[in-house]
Design a protein around this motif. Structure first.
Motif, PDB file in Angstrom:
ATOM      1  N   ARG A   1      41.328  34.473  39.296  1.00  0.00           N
ATOM      2  CA  ARG A   1      41.581  33.626  40.457  1.00  0.00           C
ATOM      3  C   ARG A   1      43.069  33.350  40.716  1.00  0.00           C
ATOM      4  O   ARG A   1      43.498  33.290  41.860  1.00  0.00           O
ATOM      5  N   LYS A   2      43.844  33.161  39.678  1.00  0.00           N
ATOM      6  CA  LYS A   2      45.258  32.821  39.846  1.00  0.00           C
ATOM      7  C   LYS A   2      46.127  34.072  39.916  1.00  0.00           C
ATOM      8  O   LYS A   2      46.893  34.261  40.879  1.00  0.00           O
ATOM      9  N   TYR A   3      46.025  34.911  38.906  1.00  0.00           N
ATOM     10  CA  TYR A   3      46.888  36.089  38.833  1.00  0.00           C
ATOM     11  C   TYR A   3      46.317  37.275  39.616  1.00  0.00           C
ATOM     12  O   TYR A   3      47.063  38.192  39.972  1.00  0.00           O
ATOM     13  N   LYS A   4      45.019  37.265  39.825  1.00  0.00           N
ATOM     14  CA  LYS A   4      44.326  38.346  40.551  1.00  0.00           C
ATOM     15  C   LYS A   4      44.634  39.721  39.946  1.00  0.00           C
ATOM     16  O   LYS A   4      44.939  40.697  40.658  1.00  0.00           O
ATOM     17  N   ILE A   5      44.535  39.784  38.630  1.00  0.00           N
ATOM     18  CA  ILE A   5      44.750  41.057  37.941  1.00  0.00           C
ATOM     19  C   ILE A   5      43.426  41.667  37.461  1.00  0.00           C
ATOM     20  O   ILE A   5      43.425  42.764  36.891  1.00  0.00           O
ATOM     21  N   ILE A   6      42.314  40.949  37.681  1.00  0.00           N
ATOM     22  CA  ILE A   6      40.975  41.506  37.463  1.00  0.00           C
ATOM     23  C   ILE A   6      40.264  41.521  38.811  1.00  0.00           C
ATOM     24  O   ILE A   6      40.282  40.526  39.546  1.00  0.00           O
ATOM     25  N   SER A   7      39.633  42.618  39.121  1.00  0.00           N
ATOM     26  CA  SER A   7      38.951  42.766  40.403  1.00  0.00           C
ATOM     27  C   SER A   7      37.769  41.799  40.520  1.00  0.00           C
ATOM     28  O   SER A   7      37.006  41.628  39.556  1.00  0.00           O
ATOM     29  N   PRO A   8      37.568  41.190  41.687  1.00  0.00           N
ATOM     30  CA  PRO A   8      36.385  40.353  41.893  1.00  0.00           C
ATOM     31  C   PRO A   8      35.084  41.151  41.771  1.00  0.00           C
ATOM     32  O   PRO A   8      34.018  40.564  41.549  1.00  0.00           O
ATOM     33  N   GLU A   9      35.172  42.477  41.892  1.00  0.00           N
ATOM     34  CA  GLU A   9      33.980  43.308  41.691  1.00  0.00           C
ATOM     35  C   GLU A   9      33.433  43.185  40.279  1.00  0.00           C
ATOM     36  O   GLU A   9      32.238  43.387  40.055  1.00  0.00           O
ATOM     37  N   ARG A  10      34.324  42.840  39.336  1.00  0.00           N
ATOM     38  CA  ARG A  10      33.883  42.735  37.948  1.00  0.00           C
ATOM     39  C   ARG A  10      33.031  41.490  37.710  1.00  0.00           C
ATOM     40  O   ARG A  10      32.526  41.290  36.615  1.00  0.00           O
ATOM     41  N   ILE A  11      32.860  40.635  38.724  1.00  0.00           N
ATOM     42  CA  ILE A  11      31.968  39.467  38.580  1.00  0.00           C
ATOM     43  C   ILE A  11      30.516  39.915  38.654  1.00  0.00           C
ATOM     44  O   ILE A  11      29.667  39.420  37.905  1.00  0.00           O
ATOM     45  N   THR A  12      30.244  40.842  39.540  1.00  0.00           N
ATOM     46  CA  THR A  12      28.871  41.323  39.688  1.00  0.00           C
ATOM     47  C   THR A  12      28.651  42.670  39.005  1.00  0.00           C
ATOM     48  O   THR A  12      27.547  42.960  38.534  1.00  0.00           O
ATOM     49  N   GLN A  13      29.688  43.479  38.948  1.00  0.00           N
ATOM     50  CA  GLN A  13      29.611  44.775  38.255  1.00  0.00           C
ATOM     51  C   GLN A  13      30.455  44.661  36.987  1.00  0.00           C
ATOM     52  O   GLN A  13      31.637  45.002  36.974  1.00  0.00           O
ATOM     53  N   VAL A  14      29.821  44.133  35.942  1.00  0.00           N
ATOM     54  CA  VAL A  14      30.592  43.700  34.772  1.00  0.00           C
ATOM     55  C   VAL A  14      31.051  44.851  33.880  1.00  0.00           C
ATOM     56  O   VAL A  14      31.929  44.656  33.031  1.00  0.00           O
ATOM     57  N   ASN A  15      30.481  46.031  34.039  1.00  0.00           N
ATOM     58  CA  ASN A  15      30.896  47.169  33.217  1.00  0.00           C
ATOM     59  C   ASN A  15      32.320  47.582  33.598  1.00  0.00           C
ATOM     60  O   ASN A  15      32.558  48.066  34.706  1.00  0.00           O
ATOM     61  N   PRO A  16      33.288  47.437  32.677  1.00  0.00           N
ATOM     62  CA  PRO A  16      34.688  47.726  33.039  1.00  0.00           C
ATOM     63  C   PRO A  16      35.102  49.182  32.839  1.00  0.00           C
ATOM     64  O   PRO A  16      36.171  49.597  33.279  1.00  0.00           O
ATOM     65  N   HIS A  17      34.262  49.982  32.182  1.00  0.00           N
ATOM     66  CA  HIS A  17      34.688  51.305  31.746  1.00  0.00           C
ATOM     67  C   HIS A  17      34.984  52.283  32.887  1.00  0.00           C
ATOM     68  O   HIS A  17      36.024  52.953  32.865  1.00  0.00           O
TER      69      HIS A  17
END
Length: 426
Positions: A244-260
């Motif tokens: 939320r603050k740095y926005k360095i993780i995609s919001p897609e990873r909230i619902t699509q949690v697989n990061p690979h």
């Protein structure tokens, strides 16, 4: 009527020939039974496993040919696997003869009493060569053995070393502050929109909290992560700030949690990975990061945890001996090495690890060895763990969406852990 001597001789000869045929046939039958007959001819067993536990077809065919056992592979996701085991076993039916045991199996499959003890079957070779075998005892460390370890898996972080060098860094970050700083630089320079491939799930929080030095639970399984200045609370805040603050993780990873897939597509600098993941990350046919992926020692206090896996036999199986033959084969060095090549899962056999390391195939082995000095187990054996873990992911996602604050989430989760302990009797 009297038979002539010639006729009697013909009859005697026929009888002798018949006896010879019978004796020879019987002798061959004995030979066939003891030397040619397949020991489990006609026996069919099932193996319930997630996709990454499916053995290579050519090796499986060889096993079936040598033993006479027909193996039906039932490949499902882990949630479905647990569900199938629970439904069938509750009715005292075998969900399968051989069952893949993920890291939550101790609480969800072993604790209810649905597996066959293996103490009388485990071999001396297994005891000497297979790592962390005693982790599959229940009660933990002292009870019967219910699983044979297939692979060992520390949770790790890997990164794109070429892109890190492009940013002017010769080594990965030693602190989480430096980690964020590097990621912000990568974002500002346009190298990545979202430099961190972490999912909005419990594992992303655990990896930060443990590496900051929070054990998460004390020896009595009371939560430690909720103290005012607890590293676990700081880790939860940091994870949500990355969204939320740095926005360095995609919001897609909230619902699509697989990061690979994000990392393998070359769309992230850092990636929540596992011991053995470089086998995929540095394969140019599967990853755009190849050949530049490397492991890093986790920042700060360096601690992580393990997600080992094993195989066990259903208590309700009607073919336990054949199931054990399969397990002996499945946990052999040959099969473990083949599974490593297929899925990047590090063999539990030390002999297999040494063979791969000597051939230069176990990439990042030096970092693995160093990271292995910093292991803190999470209480997967607790009967309430599955519910706690699911709630952690639920609250992380709620906080990542801005529905609650990180501190509120941590307090709710700690209270929930206490409730679960009471529900299950401590």
């Amino acid at each position: 009527m009297l038979l002539s001597k010639k006729a009697i001789a013909k009859i005697q000869a026929a009888i002798i020939i018949a006896l010879i045929v019978v004796v020879c046939a019987g002798g061959y039958g004995v030979y066939w039974y003891f030397f040619l007959r397949k020991p489990y001819a006609g026996v069919k067993i099932t193996f319930l496993t997630p996709p990454w536990g499916v053995p290579p077809k050519e090796l499986l065919r060889k096993f079936e040919s040598e033993t006479g056992i027909t193996v039906e592979i039932v490949s499902v996701g882990m949630n479905d696997l647990f569900q199938k085991v629970a439904v069938a076993s509750s009715a005292e039916q075998a969900p399968a003869d051989v069952i893949f045991l993920g890291h939550e199996a101790l609480s969800r499959i072993v604790a209810p009493g649905w597996l066959e003890p293996l103490d009388k079957r485990v071999t001396d070779d297994m005891k000497k060569d297979i790592e962390r075998l005693d982790e599959w005892r229940y009660p933990r460390g002292t009870g019967p053995l219910y699983g044979i370890t297939v692979y060992v898996q520390m949770v790790m972080i890997d990164y794109d070393s070429a892109k890190l060098k492009e940013l002017g860094y010769s080594s990965p970050p030693n602190t989480w502050d430096e980690f964020v700083k590097i990621c912000l630089e990568a974002k500002q320079k346009g190298l990545y929109e979202y430099p961190v491939a972490f999912g909005a799930r419990s594992w992303s929080w655990y990896i930060i909290a443990l590496s900051k030095g929070d054990p998460m639970f004390d020896e009595n399984l009371n939560p430690t992560f909720n103290g005012t200045n607890a590293p676990g609370r700081e880790a939860f805040r940091l994870l949500i700030d990355m969204f939320r603050k740095y926005k360095i993780i995609s919001p897609e990873r909230i619902t699509q949690v697989n990061p690979h897939p994000q990392f393998w597509a070359g769309q992230a600098l850092f990636h929540q990975a596992w011991q053995g993941s470089l086998r995929i990350s540095n394969d140019p046919s599967r990853s755009k990061v190849a050949p530049n992926a490397k492991y890093m020692l986790l920042p700060e206090k360096h601690y992580t945890w393990t997600l080992d896996a094993a195989v066990g036999i259903s208590k309700f199986s009607e073919h336990k001996d054949a199931a054990w033959e399969f397990i002996k084969w499945y946990t052999s060095k040959e099969v473990m090495v083949a599974i490593f090549h297929a899925y990047g899962l590090v063999p539990a056999r030390k002999s297999a690890q040494n063979e791969l390391a000597e051939k230069g195939l176990l990439e990042g082995y030096d970092v693995m060895v160093e990271q292995a000095k910093y292991i803190r187990p999470l209480p997967y054996w607790a009967p309430w763990w599955g519910e706690f873990d699911a709630k952690a992911t639920e609250l992380i996602q709620a906080a990542a969406r801005g529905e609650i604050t990180p501190d509120e989430a941590v307090d709710l989760l700690a209270a929930y852990a206490v409730q679960l302990k009471k529900k299950y009797g401590g």
